[in-house]
Design a protein around this motif. Structure first.
Motif, PDB file in Angstrom:
ATOM      1  N   TYR A   1       0.841  -1.215   0.000  1.00 57.99           N
ATOM      2  CA  TYR A   1       0.000   0.000   0.000  1.00 57.99           C
ATOM      3  C   TYR A   1       0.871   1.259   0.000  1.00 57.99           C
ATOM      4  O   TYR A   1       0.607   2.216  -0.737  1.00 57.99           O
TER       5      TYR A   1
ATOM      6  N   THR B   1       0.671   3.882  -3.149  1.00 59.17           N
ATOM      7  CA  THR B   1       0.265   5.285  -2.938  1.00 59.17           C
ATOM      8  C   THR B   1       1.449   6.214  -3.206  1.00 59.17           C
ATOM      9  O   THR B   1       1.262   7.315  -3.741  1.00 59.17           O
TER      10      THR B   1
ATOM     11  N   TRP C   1       1.577   6.616  -6.932  1.00 58.67           N
ATOM     12  CA  TRP C   1       0.512   7.507  -7.431  1.00 58.67           C
ATOM     13  C   TRP C   1       0.913   8.985  -7.291  1.00 58.67           C
ATOM     14  O   TRP C   1       0.447   9.832  -8.045  1.00 58.67           O
TER      15      TRP C   1
ATOM     16  N   TRP D   1      -5.639   9.710  -5.238  1.00 60.71           N
ATOM     17  CA  TRP D   1      -5.539   8.257  -5.133  1.00 60.71           C
ATOM     18  C   TRP D   1      -6.925   7.678  -5.379  1.00 60.71           C
ATOM     19  O   TRP D   1      -7.914   8.189  -4.843  1.00 60.71           O
TER      20      TRP D   1
END
Lengths: 441, 441
Positions: free
Chosen positions: B160, B164, B167, B215
């Motif tokens: 994760y 992120t 992104w 996101w």
């Protein structure tokens, strides 16, 4: 060869492959993330009866000096599977070719996504198998060391066997769906692959019905020795980059010969060289447009391309003079260097123009009128240099409009390009058979 | 709480999650590979103003005895990214949630595909983070041993962070595209992640502009201890499976409390229990329809489900009698066993009916009239058992039509569901903020 016809696929980046194209008048500089433009492009290609829309791809922001990088529109764009799936819904016939790497992905995922795209699009998917040669990709996938060339090709060959094996997990008639008896599918018509090879271990079955096309069409671009062999054994369309007709004919003979020796039919493998197509009202006007386009490549990044091609620092040359005749001896490939010198002489290019050509797009180009371009294409088809072309547009939308609205009608007039699609799947457009399921009659 | 409104997402398998649904009258048994049906479903959900369409997924043909497997329509279907990308083009507002595994995929691929889907859909993507618990998946990805539960969650947390981080590779204003100066983007507004953690090593940057939503929305389903903690730290929507309102309230308090302790706002995490919604003209009629649906589950597979739940072989019980009261002591979970015994008593089910319930769909269910279902949903909302529901349709298309055309209007009449979308992105539908870029102001 009265019935032989060209196949045309469009090799796309949303703003074009030419690095100066985003600055060209009327270009859509925002097309990397503006789907409206891409929908318009693919609809025009379908209206012109192109075989396929072929999305170029990378698995990294390309490694360039920052001065070149910041001027490049090729850095970022949509991911191919998501893009092509979206575009499948605004088109009905045109093929959809996605690039996917055998080095940085899993065969189960790749098999599944292509099968799904094939179902979603009614049998229009193609897989451009790449082994991903740029080392900066490896660092996005947890590896410091890039896999060696021969290792990549060995894995690619096994990867292909696994993916095609997974596509054949279910017989075409496996799904009975008999509401009365409650039998949804016949488990005897499901194959568990149980692959255990040198590089890959995959059990299966794939959790998706056999693709509409049996297998999506297999595309490859390799020109190296292992690349040609892999193509000969597996590819149904080869996307290659010969420099001229003589080189193309040699490559054509070589790959078709290898395919025959591998037990395949010559006509089940289409050779589609990449060709940059730039149309003008006269050959001179087309060449002028090309110089205008090339002039949009920034000199700092252009001169780096020339230095690399010559194997010597070109930044001290007079930009507006001819290429010096007293170039020092270097380690640069003689072929590449000789090609650059010949290009400068043939087109009477200054150092600046030569550098901008190399920094823009320097592959095979058909630059002229619709008639002259159609004539060249017909010659390549007749002389067995190509079964068609992977068309590269110099700028968008104008370059695509010129190719589809001016060159295609001329090809049709000559009887060497279809007037309409005769089938619904990409295999049908390309004249390729639907593969038998290797596990079920 | 006058302004508090429900959020509704549709948890979809093309033929429904209920294993007997494909045999229900008027069901589309071929929907797994018939996009026409799915397009119709999602358009109806959008017309009813649902927050999102949520595609369930697996990375394997599920491991079942062949007698159950051959009767199951849940074995094969479209792959989520390709499907949702296609569906993005036939809708304008509804969110698109895809399941993607942190155990069997690469963060660079996952980041890229969700970012691309978000761009293609104008900010409607959501990522349902799963760690993939079924061991048969591991064998499709080269591993004999399935990763341990705690190992999977540790990797998921790091995964994760990487996704992120990728992104956020580009600031929202990085792309200048100044044709005059030739500067396409500002390299000072590009971040190279250079992540090196325990499980993952990813350089970046991602080769795609920052997603429309900053996101994509983060969704999670875990209810285990590490699952709850991961959700509290990262999820913006939690898809959970409480058995009743008391259990839901406890879970709601627990996860919201953990989120606050992690420094987040309670309202930035939506709790959306899965709810099977079956509508009738009367409660009795609805219950009758449920029995009819359950009766389509084949007894051989149904009885296996009952045996597992009880921890004892139930195949010798009288199918048409009540559940024996003298069940032997076993190792089965007491909670699960007590729940089954209570279910049989409450609904006066025979052994056959009980088995078919367990083999069909046995999670939380709202079975009744539009009014009674809306009343239950409102109670759950007011008593903080839920911020909305992840709706499971018993059969398609009728179950979806009933929910969207009969239950939704009743929820709207009560003022607890939107009359229309007020934004265009999924974050706006869910009332979630757009995340700041962690590397750029």
């Amino acid at each position: 060869m009265p019935d032989k016809k060209l196949h045309l696929t469009a090799f796309m980046r949303p703003v074009s492959l030419h690095t100066g194209a985003w600055r060209f008048p009327n270009s859509h500089a925002d097309a990397n993330f503006n789907l409206t433009h891409l929908k318009s492009f693919i609809r025009k290609l379908e209206a012109a009866k192109f075989d396929a829309f072929f999305m170029a791809d990378h698995l990294a922001v390309l490694n360039m000096p920052v001065e070149a990088l910041k001027r490049s529109h090729t850095v970022t764009s949509f991911e191919p599977f998501t893009l092509l799936s979206a575009l499948s819904q605004v088109t009905e016939k045109i093929g959809l070719a996605a690039t996917a790497s055998t080095t940085y992905d899993e065969p189960y995922h790749i098999a599944r996504r292509f099968a799904s795209l094939d179902h979603l699009s009614g049998g229009r998917a193609a897989w451009n198998i790449v082994t991903t040669g740029n080392p900066e990709s490896s660092r996005n996938f947890g590896r410091d060391e890039h896999l060696q060339h021969s290792e990549r090709y060995k894995r690619a060959r096994e990867f292909y066997d696994v993916v095609t094996g997974l596509w054949d997990s279910f017989a075409d008639d496996a799904f009975i769906r008999d509401k009365e008896s409650g039998i949804f599918f016949d488990p005897d018509r499901m194959h568990v692959l149980n692959h255990e090879g040198e590089d890959l271990k995959v059990r299966g079955p794939l959790n998706i019905a056999r693709p509409v096309q049996g297998w999506p069409v297999i595309v490859q671009a390799g020109q190296s020795e292992p690349g040609r062999q892999l193509a000969a054994e597996t590819a149904e369309a080869v996307f290659c980059s010969p420099r001229d007709l003589e080189g193309a004919k040699a490559l054509y003979r070589d790959i078709k010969g290898r395919a025959e020796r591998a037990g395949r039919k010559r006509e089940h493998l289409k050779i589609l060289p990449a060709a940059f197509v730039l149309v003008g009202d006269s050959v001179e006007e087309a060449r002028g447009k090309r110089l205008e386009l090339d002039s949009l490549v920034h000199y700092d990044s252009a001169i780096a391309s020339l230095s690399i091609a010559l194997g010597t620092d070109a930044s001290g040359f007079d930009p507006d003079g001819p290429l010096p005749t007293d170039l020092p001896e270097t380690n640069a490939s003689h072929t590449s260097r000789a090609g650059v010198v010949k290009l400068a002489e043939d087109e009477k290019l200054t150092v600046r123009q030569l550098a901008q050509r190399l920094g823009g797009y320097s592959g095979l180009a058909f630059v002229g009128t619709p008639e002259s371009i159609a004539e060249e294409m017909e010659t390549w088809l007749r002389e067995e240099g190509a079964d068609g072309f992977t068309v590269v547009f110099p700028f968008l939308p104008q370059g695509l409009d010129d190719a589809t609205q001016r060159v295609v009608p001329e090809l049709q007039r000559r009887g060497i390009f279809r007037e309409d699609y005769t089938g619904t799947t990409l295999r049908e457009h390309l004249g390729l058979p639907r593969p038998e399921n290797q596990f079920f009659a």
